[in-house]
Design a protein around this motif. Sequence first.
Motif, PDB file in Angstrom:
ATOM      1  N   ALA A 164       0.858  -1.176   0.000  1.00 36.79           N
ATOM      2  CA  ALA A 164       0.000   0.000   0.000  1.00 36.79           C
ATOM      3  C   ALA A 164       0.901   1.234   0.000  1.00 36.79           C
ATOM      4  CB  ALA A 164      -0.927  -0.002   1.214  1.00 36.79           C
ATOM      5  N   ALA A 165       0.325   2.396  -0.310  1.00 42.40           N
ATOM      6  CA  ALA A 165       1.140   3.617  -0.377  1.00 42.40           C
ATOM      7  C   ALA A 165       0.293   4.830  -0.052  1.00 42.40           C
ATOM      8  CB  ALA A 165       1.769   3.764  -1.762  1.00 42.40           C
ATOM      9  N   HIS A 166       0.950   5.849   0.525  1.00 38.59           N
ATOM     10  CA  HIS A 166       0.317   7.134   0.808  1.00 38.59           C
ATOM     11  C   HIS A 166       1.215   8.251   0.286  1.00 38.59           C
ATOM     12  CE1 HIS A 166      -2.162   4.783   3.569  1.00 38.59           C
ATOM     13  NE2 HIS A 166      -2.989   5.813   3.628  1.00 38.59           N
ATOM     14  N   LEU A 167       0.632   9.196  -0.407  1.00 34.89           N
ATOM     15  CA  LEU A 167       1.311  10.420  -0.791  1.00 34.89           C
ATOM     16  C   LEU A 167       0.912  11.478   0.231  1.00 34.89           C
ATOM     17  CD1 LEU A 167       3.047  12.031  -2.844  1.00 34.89           C
ATOM     18  CD2 LEU A 167       0.906  12.588  -4.021  1.00 34.89           C
ATOM     19  N   GLY A 168       1.798  11.763   1.166  1.00 31.37           N
ATOM     20  CA  GLY A 168       1.404  12.597   2.292  1.00 31.37           C
ATOM     21  C   GLY A 168       0.340  11.883   3.092  1.00 31.37           C
ATOM     22  N   GLU A 169      -0.828  12.507   3.228  1.00 33.98           N
ATOM     23  CA  GLU A 169      -1.946  11.879   3.948  1.00 33.98           C
ATOM     24  C   GLU A 169      -2.941  11.210   3.006  1.00 33.98           C
ATOM     25  OE1 GLU A 169      -3.707  14.954   6.240  1.00 33.98           O
ATOM     26  OE2 GLU A 169      -2.000  15.181   7.613  1.00 33.98           O
ATOM     27  N   HIS A 170      -2.662  11.221   1.718  1.00 35.74           N
ATOM     28  CA  HIS A 170      -3.638  10.731   0.743  1.00 35.74           C
ATOM     29  C   HIS A 170      -3.300   9.311   0.301  1.00 35.74           C
ATOM     30  CE1 HIS A 170      -4.889  14.883   0.628  1.00 35.74           C
ATOM     31  NE2 HIS A 170      -3.669  15.252   0.275  1.00 35.74           N
ATOM     32  N   PRO A 171      -4.230   8.345   0.449  1.00 37.98           N
ATOM     33  CA  PRO A 171      -3.967   6.979  -0.014  1.00 37.98           C
ATOM     34  C   PRO A 171      -3.873   6.927  -1.528  1.00 37.98           C
ATOM     35  CG  PRO A 171      -6.249   7.213   0.694  1.00 37.98           C
ATOM     36  CD  PRO A 171      -5.571   8.491   1.054  1.00 37.98           C
ATOM     37  N   MET A 172      -3.026   6.024  -2.010  1.00 42.68           N
ATOM     38  CA  MET A 172      -2.855   5.845  -3.443  1.00 42.68           C
ATOM     39  C   MET A 172      -3.393   4.479  -3.851  1.00 42.68           C
ATOM     40  SD  MET A 172       1.072   7.339  -3.778  1.00 42.68           S
ATOM     41  CE  MET A 172       0.973   7.661  -5.546  1.00 42.68           C
ATOM     42  N   ASP A 173      -3.871   4.379  -5.083  1.00 45.24           N
ATOM     43  CA  ASP A 173      -4.297   3.092  -5.638  1.00 45.24           C
ATOM     44  C   ASP A 173      -3.063   2.355  -6.141  1.00 45.24           C
ATOM     45  OD1 ASP A 173      -6.990   3.633  -5.152  1.00 45.24           O
ATOM     46  OD2 ASP A 173      -7.213   4.688  -7.067  1.00 45.24           O
ATOM     47  N   VAL A 174      -2.805   1.166  -5.595  1.00 43.28           N
ATOM     48  CA  VAL A 174      -1.576   0.434  -5.900  1.00 43.28           C
ATOM     49  C   VAL A 174      -1.904  -0.858  -6.633  1.00 43.28           C
ATOM     50  CG1 VAL A 174       0.457  -0.691  -4.943  1.00 43.28           C
ATOM     51  CG2 VAL A 174      -0.407   1.412  -3.894  1.00 43.28           C
ATOM     52  N   THR A 175      -1.205  -1.081  -7.736  1.00 44.24           N
ATOM     53  CA  THR A 175      -1.291  -2.341  -8.473  1.00 44.24           C
ATOM     54  C   THR A 175       0.055  -3.042  -8.372  1.00 44.24           C
ATOM     55  OG1 THR A 175      -2.857  -1.348 -10.036  1.00 44.24           O
ATOM     56  CG2 THR A 175      -1.812  -3.413 -10.691  1.00 44.24           C
ATOM     57  N   THR A 176       0.041  -4.313  -7.973  1.00 43.75           N
ATOM     58  CA  THR A 176       1.275  -5.054  -7.737  1.00 43.75           C
ATOM     59  C   THR A 176       1.447  -6.132  -8.802  1.00 43.75           C
ATOM     60  OG1 THR A 176       1.016  -4.695  -5.364  1.00 43.75           O
ATOM     61  CG2 THR A 176       2.580  -6.391  -6.040  1.00 43.75           C
ATOM     62  N   HIS A 177       2.639  -6.215  -9.378  1.00 43.68           N
ATOM     63  CA  HIS A 177       2.954  -7.209 -10.399  1.00 43.68           C
ATOM     64  C   HIS A 177       4.150  -8.035  -9.935  1.00 43.68           C
ATOM     65  CE1 HIS A 177       0.323  -5.006 -13.213  1.00 43.68           C
ATOM     66  NE2 HIS A 177       0.909  -3.904 -12.734  1.00 43.68           N
TER      67      HIS A 177
END
Length: 352
Positions: free
Chosen positions: A294-307
Motif C-alpha cells: 500500500a502507499a500514501h502520498l502525504g496523507e492521501h492513499p494511493m491506488d496500488v497495483t502489484t505485479h
Amino acid sequence: MVSVRRLGCNGFLLGLISLVGVACGNDPIRVDADLLPGIGGYSTAEADLGWLPAGKKVDVEVRVVNRLSDVVQFDRLKLDGSLNKAEATGNSIPVGGELTIRAALTIPNYSHEVDQSIAIYLQRDGKRSARDTVRLRFQVSELLRFHTKTAQFSRDSSDNQCVERIPVTITKPIDAAKVSVTGTGDFRNARGAMVHWQDRDWLQFEVDREDPNQAELAGTLTIEDPVSKRKDMITCLVRYRVPVTVRPGLLFARLASDEKSYAVTAFVRLYPTEESAARFAETKTATQAPAVVAAHLGEHPMDVTTHPLGAGVYRVEAVVPERFVEEAESIQWQVKTDGKVYYVNTRVGSPR
C-alpha cells in the motif's frame, strides 16, 4: 626564536595602532618572528599566539626579522579570512632588518579544529602567489563543535533502542559535564551526555524507536554550554535494516492513462527474514512469503497495483488524483509480508 608578550600602549606604538583602528588600552598581543628560508625559494615566519577565544576579535603586533640573504619586498598584505585586516610599517625588509605588521584578527568559530592558523602573505603585484608568508598559529578556546554537520547510523530491525556516540570538540573553559543536550523530530526524547573515550570527547546519546516497524529515525541534536551560551547542532539519521527495499529512491510522477491522475512506478524487493529462514530449515525449500503493498502520498492513499516478477521482486504502480500531486514530497510505502508491516519512504518529484 619566537617570543610572545603583552604590550600596553606608548607613544611610538600609538601611530602603529591607528593603522587598524585599535584604541589604546586594548592590550594587543605582541610576537616576534624570524623570516627563514624554506623549500623552493619560499620563506615563512611563524609565531604562536597561544589560546584565543572562538569568534572573538584580537589585535596582534608582529615584529618580522629578515633572516634571509636577500631583501624582502612586497606591495600589499593578503590575509586568510575576509574579516581579517593588517597594515605594515613599510613595504620592504632589508637583510637582517625588521618590519612591524599590525593585524586585527577574528578567530574562526566554524571549525572543530583546536590548532589553527591565519596566514599573512607578503604579496607582490603581478605575482600569482606570495613567496614570503607570516603564519600566526593559535589554539582555540571556548570551542563547542561537532566534527560534522550530519551523522548517520545503521541498526538491526530488532533494535528498538539506539545508543551511539558522535565526536565533539570541547575546549577550556567550557565544562563538558555542564553541557546540555536537546533534540527535535524523532530525537525529541533523546537522552545524552558528554563522555571522554579514546582520548577525545563524545556526545553519547540514546533514542527509542517508538514504532517497532519504523524504518528510520530523523531529527537534530543540539549541545549547549549554559555559561558561555555556545551551542552547535547536528542532523541525525538512524536507518534500520528492514528486509524490504523500494527503488528508485526518487520517483517522478507521470500522467496516468486516464489523463486525470498521476502515477509512479517502483520496484519492491523482499529479503530473507528469520521467519523465511525457519521455513527453509523445516521444509528445505526456499520460499518467500507474498507481499501486500500500500502507499500514501502525504496523507492521501494511493491506488496500488502489484505485479510479481519472481524471486521476491515486485513492480508496483501507484496512482493518485492530480490535485494531490504537489501537496507532498514523499511517498510512504507499507509492505506487509510474513505478518509484519514495514514502512519505507521515497521522494517524489512533481510533474513539470
